[in-house]
Every structure is written in C-alpha cells, then in structure tokens.
Design an enzyme around this catalytic site. Structure first.
Site, mmCIF file in Angstrom:
data_model
loop_
_atom_site.group_PDB
_atom_site.id
_atom_site.type_symbol
_atom_site.label_atom_id
_atom_site.label_comp_id
_atom_site.label_asym_id
_atom_site.label_seq_id
_atom_site.Cartn_x
_atom_site.Cartn_y
_atom_site.Cartn_z
ATOM 1 N N CYS A 129 27.013 -27.196 13.524
ATOM 2 C CA CYS A 129 27.906 -26.393 12.686
ATOM 3 C C CYS A 129 27.502 -26.532 11.223
ATOM 4 O O CYS A 129 27.508 -27.633 10.679
ATOM 5 C CB CYS A 129 29.358 -26.804 12.837
ATOM 6 S SG CYS A 129 30.429 -25.750 11.835
ATOM 7 N N GLY A 243 23.189 -12.633 17.771
ATOM 8 C CA GLY A 243 22.978 -11.210 17.515
ATOM 9 C C GLY A 243 22.992 -10.289 18.715
ATOM 10 O O GLY A 243 22.708 -9.098 18.577
HETATM 11 C C1 LIG Z 1 33.749 -16.807 13.045
HETATM 12 C C2 LIG Z 1 32.796 -17.687 13.814
HETATM 13 C C3 LIG Z 1 33.185 -18.967 14.203
HETATM 14 C C4 LIG Z 1 32.317 -19.797 14.904
HETATM 15 N N1 LIG Z 1 32.746 -21.031 15.318
HETATM 16 C C5 LIG Z 1 31.931 -21.808 16.074
HETATM 17 C C6 LIG Z 1 32.388 -23.054 16.609
HETATM 18 O O1 LIG Z 1 33.543 -23.454 16.430
HETATM 19 N N2 LIG Z 1 31.517 -23.803 17.350
HETATM 20 C C7 LIG Z 1 30.240 -23.371 17.604
HETATM 21 O O2 LIG Z 1 29.510 -24.064 18.304
HETATM 22 N N3 LIG Z 1 29.792 -22.195 17.133
HETATM 23 C C8 LIG Z 1 30.604 -21.401 16.372
HETATM 24 N N4 LIG Z 1 30.135 -20.185 15.912
HETATM 25 C C9 LIG Z 1 28.752 -19.774 16.191
HETATM 26 C C10 LIG Z 1 28.662 -18.846 17.405
HETATM 27 O O3 LIG Z 1 29.156 -19.476 18.566
HETATM 28 C C11 LIG Z 1 27.231 -18.361 17.634
HETATM 29 O O4 LIG Z 1 26.398 -19.482 17.840
HETATM 30 C C12 LIG Z 1 26.655 -17.588 16.461
HETATM 31 O O5 LIG Z 1 27.658 -16.816 15.845
HETATM 32 C C13 LIG Z 1 25.495 -16.668 16.875
HETATM 33 O O6 LIG Z 1 25.909 -15.684 17.787
HETATM 34 P P1 LIG Z 1 26.310 -14.175 17.365
HETATM 35 O O7 LIG Z 1 25.226 -13.650 16.473
HETATM 36 O O8 LIG Z 1 26.454 -13.440 18.651
HETATM 37 O O9 LIG Z 1 27.608 -14.285 16.622
HETATM 38 C C14 LIG Z 1 31.006 -19.337 15.210
HETATM 39 C C15 LIG Z 1 30.614 -18.058 14.820
HETATM 40 C C16 LIG Z 1 31.486 -17.219 14.143
HETATM 41 C C17 LIG Z 1 31.032 -15.839 13.751
#
Ligand SMILES: Cc1cc2nc3c(=O)[nH]c(=O)nc-3n(C[C@H](O)[C@H](O)[C@H](O)COP(=O)(O)O)c2cc1C
Ligand SMILES: Cc1cc2nc3c(=O)[nH]c(=O)nc-3n(C[C@H](O)[C@H](O)[C@H](O)COP(=O)(O)OP(=O)(O)OC[C@H]3O[C@@H](n4cnc5c(N)ncnc54)[C@H](O)[C@@H]3O)c2cc1C
Ligand code: FES
Lengths: 303, 256
Positions: A129, A243
C-alpha cells in the site's frame, strides 16, 4: 458455455473475475445491481488490526485514463470484519479473500491468527500500500522485508496465502521470488503506482496527502508486463490486476500468465464491469472453441 | 440502499445562464426512487470518473429527473455538449437526501450559486410554507428564481453586487427571516463559507438545520471510501462518506 473455473492455491473459483481490494468494499453496495454470486470471488477492503481513519480528503484525483487515490487504508479493524462483514459474505456463494495490512510484522501475524478459525477462504497479504506511512509498501520494496513478513504470516495461518506485490520497485521478480521462497501460495499484482497531480491555479496538489496510488486503464500495459515477468519467474499462481476494464484486457492479462483477474477502478466508471468481463470472456472462449479458461493462462507466444 | 444504472435519453436541455445548463432525462426507474437532496452520478465520454450532480427536480408522474449544473472543468464542459435526444449513462438516485417534514411546517431553504438546484425539489414540498433564500454573484448568474416563485414560495433573492434582488449575502436575509417568526427547519446547499454562516444562525435561533456537502468521489455508493468527511457523534469525531452517509447531513453532526 466455456468452463470458467480456476483453482488458485487449492481454492476453486467459479470464474476468474474478482473485484479488487478497496474498490468494492464488502460487496454490499452492489447487491442491488446483481447478485455477488455471479463473481468468482471478492477481495475485501484492506483490514488492519485495530482500524484506522486513513488520510484527509480529497483522496481522489482524476488522471488521463485513470485515477489517483490516497485513502490510506481506512477500515474498522479485523474484529469488525470478522463480526460484521464476514457473516454477510458467507451467505453469498463467493470466494472470500481477506486483504490484510499491518504496520508491523506482529500486526499481520495477529490478524492472520484471528482469521484462522473463520470462513475466509484465502488471505491476501498486502505488502504494497503506497498510502500509509509506516509498514505498507515498506514491506514490499525490499526482498528481505518481504520474505520476513511472508514467513511470519505463513507460520500463523493454514489458509492459502497470497501476497500482493508493489509495482514501485526496481525488480518485481526478485520480490516475487522472495515471497515464494518464504511460503506464499500465490502472488497478486499490481497494487497502485505512486503518482501526483497539481492544481496549476492554486499550486496545491489535488490530493491532501500530496501523492497517491495510480490505477485504472492508464496502468494496464505496466501491469501486463509485470504479470508476464513474474509468471515467468515463479511457480506459484499469479493473480493479475491493474487497469482491467474489458474482457479483452482480462484475456490479455491471462495470456501474460495470470490465473485470475482482479478489477478495481473500472468498477467506478461502470459498476457492471466484473459481470460484463465474465460474459465477454465466456463468449470469447466459445467463439474461439476454447473449452476451458485455464487453457489460455500464460499462452502468450513471445517473439 | 437501492439505485439503478442505465442509459437515459435527454428530453430537454436549456441554457439558464452563462455556463449553466438545465437537463431533464427520461429515467422512470430513477424517478421512482428519487428523493429531494439525492444525487446522480453521470458518466461523461472520455473521463474515467463519473460526475456527481444533485437532483433538482423529480417528476414521478412523467418519470423524469431534472438536474442543473455549471461548467467547472473539462468534464462538465463535455457534459454541456450533450444534446437533447442523446443518451446519458447515469447511476442513481444516490445518497441520503433532505428530511421532508409535513407540508404545513415552515421551512427555509437556502441555496448559494450552483448549490441552489437541489433546493427546488425540497421547497416544492412546502409550497407557500417555504421561504427560499437564494444568492448569486450577480444578476447574470441568477437561476431558478422563477421556479421558486411558481411554486408559491416566499422568495428572498440576493446578489453580492446588488444587481438583482437585495444586495448582500443569504445569511443576512436568513437572519431577517428568522426574526420574522417561527421556522421549523433550515435546509441549505452552497459554498462552505455560506454553510458555516447558515449553521451559526440556525444554532443562534435554535432551529434544526441540514446541510448538503460536496467531496470528490469515486464509486458514489460507499464502496471506495475516497469521499470522507469529518462528523461527530456523542462528542467523538469519526469519518463519514459524503456519497452514502450524505450528501445531506444534520448540521450538528458535521465539522465544517
Ligand atoms: C480507492 C482504492 C482503494 C484501494 N484500497 C486497497 C486496499 O485497501 N488494499 C489493497 O491491497 N489494494 C487497494 N487498492 C488497490 C487495488 O486493489 C488494485 O491493486 C489497483 O487499484 C490496481 O487495479 P485497478 O487498476 O483495476 O484499479 C485500492 C485501489 C483503489 C482505487
Ligand atoms: C453530492 C454532489 C452534488 C453536486 N451537485 C451539483 C449540481 O447540482 N450542480 C453542479 O453544477 N455541480 C454539482 N456538484 C459539483 C460537481 O460534481 C463538480 O462541479 C464536477 O464534478 C466538476 O467536474 P469537472 O470535470 O467539470 O471538473 P474537474 O475539476 O476537471 O474535475 C476533476 C475531478 O474532480 C472532481 N470535482 C471537481 N470539483 C468537484 C466538486 N466541487 N465536487 C465534487 N467533485 C469535484 C470531478 O468530479 C472529477 O472527478 C456536486 C457535487 C457533489 C459531490
Ligand atoms: S465515492 Fe466511493 S465511498 Fe464515496
């Protein structure tokens, strides 16, 4: 109808599509649109030992084809998850992945212990994170720290353990190998890429935290590359994300080596994204006479 | 919580003032559920995040939703280029709206600038028992004054520069109204400074008050936690989320 089932570290998913941690809460907000049971699994919002408020708002900024967030792991703590969220999820006929984060190794170990006798199917240990000052990404950016925390949590749980990796490193394959050797059953990647936006009129960053994690379609090619590299360097399953917003993205990431797919930011643009990806993937497989989705995993033919 | 998402046809588009647009969409299943003070989350072509816009009016009979917005950046600019007959991808209704008291109660609705639109649906409920205090920079920015007049509300129109209505801030008009006699509830939407002033007056006169807040949003439904705002309960501070716990909050629960 193609066979969409996948198996990750001994856990069977009815299909490979999983809302990503932090993008989908605990699923309740979407139950009025479609039953959660349509999805393969759910990766729950990251949970720390005692709960925390996270960073001040604004915590979101738009970017070209993506977004930054700086939530900072706001959550109500592991006991709240077990008592208040898990009983609801147990009834949904879905694989439940608890996403675990801690400020110290001991915190993560304690959370894993408390999850041991619950119905949680799998633990996703978040060592990536970018939005918390202590712990978080610090565990995921050095091989030694990643190995140490994975070993400790491994000892504390009999549940399948997936470790979630950070893209904000020089060599993600080295970190992946380190957690594999420490006993991880799977890895998931990528978490968000650290980014920043500034308002040119006020000269202030849009995010109150100044910086935040980039996700959404903008990061997709980076994520595909990292999934491919990691899948080629470890022998445990790789769960890919970053993404993905269409079934084509999901197929592409599975060709790169992902055994399952998580979807985050795309859900904000269209809450039906996970369901559309499942349907589109099924149709793609049928149209190409591919019987099982597992037949495409890692089947890219590199030059 | 119940909301829907879909493509809805724009059945009316008007330009109310410079850069301010008034859209009505044919959205029966949203209108069936919608309450005053709730918002819709609108997808704009070419942008990742949806734009939250308050519901200005709900027509349950005709199954339409009206919203009014100002161009503030690239997304709202693109939205303003959508035409009558085009389809819009909308999620809604979202969030918690204003409390609606029995119609014989005396309500004062206060709106500042682009915070005025959601107050239309609230005032409609009270008809002649509503006082609408609305404020704008200048005469050329005034919108929706006729709407309040047509429903019979007692209208107190203010402009900062005195080019229309009375010169001054809505808080001065609110004080005047509070001096005139009993008010059962004050409900407000507008800039932060205005809300602070309104809440201070509500406290001074001991009138219950509700305010509608703004925060940047992701999901719009309470799942992503980006839209946090500070609230208090039993003297203890905790975080709420504007999209799900709000946008309307009791004044005593928020830290402005
Ligand atoms: C608003 C938000 C909150 C997130 N909170 C967490 C979290 O609590 N724990 C975690 O492992 N990843 C968290 N992520 C990361 C996502 O799980 C993911 O790894 C990342 O957004 C990439 O995927 P995406 O492009 O489909 O969003 C968060 C992402 C977003 C956008
Ligand atoms: C509950 C709620 C109700 C609203 N109702 C109305 C309304 O009825 N009429 C109206 O004109 N405006 C309303 N707004 C404000 C409106 O959402 C913003 O003006 C709009 O999102 C700006 O988008 P943009 O692309 O033009 O600006 P940009 O600055 O280019 O937007 C960039 C990002 O920041 C977000 N953003 C920027 N300003 C705001 C803001 N003030 N509030 C929330 N997000 C913001 C955008 O949504 C986008 O994600 C409301 C906001 C909220 C939270
Ligand atoms: S916008 Fe996602 S929780 Fe409010």
């Amino acid at each position: 109808m193609a066979d969409l089932r996948v198996n990750i570290a001994g856990v069977e998913f009815k299909n490979p599509i999983i809302p990503a941690s932090g993008a989908y809460g605990f699923g309740r907000e979407y139950e009025c649109l479609y039953p959660l049971s349509k999805l393969g699994g759910i990766s729950c919002k990251g949970t720390t030992l005692n709960g925390q408020n996270g960073n001040p708002a604004p915590r979101v900024a738009e970017t070209p084809s993506g977004m930054l967030n700086s939530v900072g792991l706001q959550n109500a703590g592991i006991d709240h998850f077990i008592e208040k969220e898990l009983p609801y999820l147990e009834k949904q006929d879905i694989v439940v992945i608890a996403n675990v984060a801690g400020h110290t190794v001991e915190d993560c170990v304690e959370i894993a212990r408390r999850l041991e006798n619950t119905s949680t199917h799998m633990i996703e240990l978040n060592i990536s994170c970018p939005n918390v000052k202590q712990g978080g990404a610090a565990f995921g950016t050095s091989c030694q720290a990643a190995e140490e925390i994975t070993k400790a949590v491994r000892k504390a749980t009999t549940k399948p353990l997936m470790v979630k990796l950070s893209p904000n490193v020089t060599s993600i394959t080295d970190i992946a190998k380190a957690v594999e050797s420490a006993g991880a059953d799977a890895v998931s990647l990528i978490n968000t890429l650290l980014g920043m936006r500034i308002d040119i009129n006020t000269r202030r960053p849009i995010l109150k935290n100044n910086v935040g994690g980039l996700s959404g379609p903008a990061v997709f090619p980076v994520a595909v590359r990292m999934v491919w590299q990691v899948a080629n360097s470890v022998n445990i399953p790789v769960v890919g994300m970053g993404g993905v917003s269409t079934y084509k993205d999901a197929v592409e990431m599975m060709l790169a080596g992902a055994s399952a797919i998580q979807i985050g930011a795309a859900i904000f643009a269209d809450p039906f994204t996970p369901v559309k990806v499942i349907d589109g993937m099924n149709e793609f497989l049928d149209n190409n006479n591919i019987e099982k989705v597992t037949d495409i995993i890692g089947k890219v033919q590199p030059w | 919580m119940e909301y829907v998402q879909g493509e809805y046809r724009v059945v009316s588009k008007k330009n109310l003032a410079k850069n301010v647009f008034d859209f009505t969409i044919d959205a029966k299943n949203i209108a069936d559920l919608a309450l005053a003070g709730q918002f819709v989350h609108i997808k704009v072509d070419g942008f990742m995040l949806r734009r939250p816009i308050s519901i200005c009016e709900v027509d349950k009979e005709n199954g339409t939703i009206r919203f009014v917005f100002e161009i503030r950046g690239e997304g709202t600019e693109k939205l303003s280029q959508v035409n009558k007959g085009d389809n819009l991808d909308v999620m809604g209704p979202l969030g918690k709206g204003f409390t609606i008291l029995p119609e014989d109660k005396k309500a004062v609705v206060v709106g500042g600038g682009i915070g005025v639109p959601p107050m239309v649906e609230v005032a409609k409920n009270y008809g002649e028992n509503a006082t609408a205090i609305i404020g704008f920079r200048s005469a050329n920015a005034v919108i929706l004054d006729e709407d309040f007049k047509n429903m019979g509300a007692n209208l107190m129109l203010c402009t900062d520069d005195g080019t229309m209505g009375r010169k001054g801030f809505v808080t001065e008009a609110l004080k005047e109204r509070l001096e005139q006699g009993k008010v059962d509830i004050i409900q407000a939407c507008g800039p932060h400074m205005m809300l602070k002033g309104v809440v201070a007056l509500a406290n001074e006169y001991g009138v219950p008050c509700e305010v509608s807040l703004e925060e940047r949003m992701g999901c719009g439904v309470g799942a992503c936690l980006v839209c946090a705002c500070k609230t208090v309960k039993d003297g203890k501070e905790y975080l709420s989320h504007v999209c799900k716990d709000g946008p309307v909050f009791k004044a005593e629960d928020v830290i402005l």
